[in-house]
Design an enzyme around this catalytic site. Sequence first.
Site, PDB file in Angstrom:
ATOM      1  N   GLN A  27       1.217  -1.312  -0.005  1.00 29.72           N
ATOM      2  CA  GLN A  27       0.126  -0.178   0.118  1.00 29.72           C
ATOM      3  C   GLN A  27       0.939   1.216  -0.151  1.00 29.72           C
ATOM      4  OE1 GLN A  27      -4.160   1.925   1.708  1.00 29.72           O
ATOM      5  NE2 GLN A  27      -2.560   0.283   3.690  1.00 29.72           N
ATOM      6  N   MET A 105      -2.072  -4.934  -4.877  1.00 28.09           N
ATOM      7  CA  MET A 105      -1.592  -4.154  -4.013  1.00 28.09           C
ATOM      8  C   MET A 105      -2.098  -5.570  -3.065  1.00 28.09           C
ATOM      9  SD  MET A 105      -1.840  -0.332  -4.365  1.00 28.09           S
ATOM     10  CE  MET A 105      -0.125   0.278  -6.007  1.00 28.09           C
ATOM     11  N   CYS A 106      -0.671  -5.154  -2.036  1.00 26.08           N
ATOM     12  CA  CYS A 106      -1.493  -6.165  -0.474  1.00 26.08           C
ATOM     13  C   CYS A 106      -1.206  -4.559   0.227  1.00 26.08           C
ATOM     14  CB  CYS A 106      -1.880  -7.504  -0.293  1.00 26.08           C
ATOM     15  SG  CYS A 106       0.222  -8.008  -0.703  1.00 26.08           S
ATOM     16  N   ASN A 107      -1.241  -5.012   1.578  1.00 28.05           N
ATOM     17  CA  ASN A 107      -0.607  -4.087   2.514  1.00 28.05           C
ATOM     18  C   ASN A 107       0.759  -4.026   2.396  1.00 28.05           C
ATOM     19  OD1 ASN A 107      -2.952  -3.619   3.738  1.00 28.05           O
ATOM     20  ND2 ASN A 107      -3.280  -5.280   5.095  1.00 28.05           N
TER      21      ASN A 107
END
Length: 169
Positions: A27, A105-107
């Site tokens: 992120q 995307m991810c965290n």
Amino acid sequence: MGRTAYQHYIPPVNFGYVENDLYRCGQPNELNFPFMEKLGLRCIVWLAPEEPNQNVMNFVDDQEIELHHLGVLESGNASDPITEDMILEAFNLILDKKNHPMAIMCNIGRHRTGTVVGCLRKLQRWNLASIFEEYRRFAGPKVRILNEQFIELFDTDLVRIPVDPPEWL
């Protein structure tokens, strides 16, 4: 004597070039937005269970980027492994050239993003040693064996290849 002002371009955590017009990362925050803007993204595939933070949502709106939130899990447990349905849904977006340039995307850009990219590499017929090396490079000391097992056992025959796929497939 005055200094010439210049813009700093700082990529998000775990940023990586996957293929032409396809990127991966965690992120982004406000410091990363000038860099992200330069990518000219049309689409973001968001894999985390929770929504991106409000600053990211504002950036997506300002840049008119299409956000696809695929990470919602029935269990609500963020450490649950990614599902086959989530991977196939991500591939429907990733393999559609009209969505490019795109970011996955991810965290943190480690596990869910790494699993999607690992399955893409398998679809591209990379050998497993190379796929796992790339996964581990981004996962660092937090490698999840279940994700590697998922990549190894992922059935690429389930993926619908579009009539006009990206040239890197």
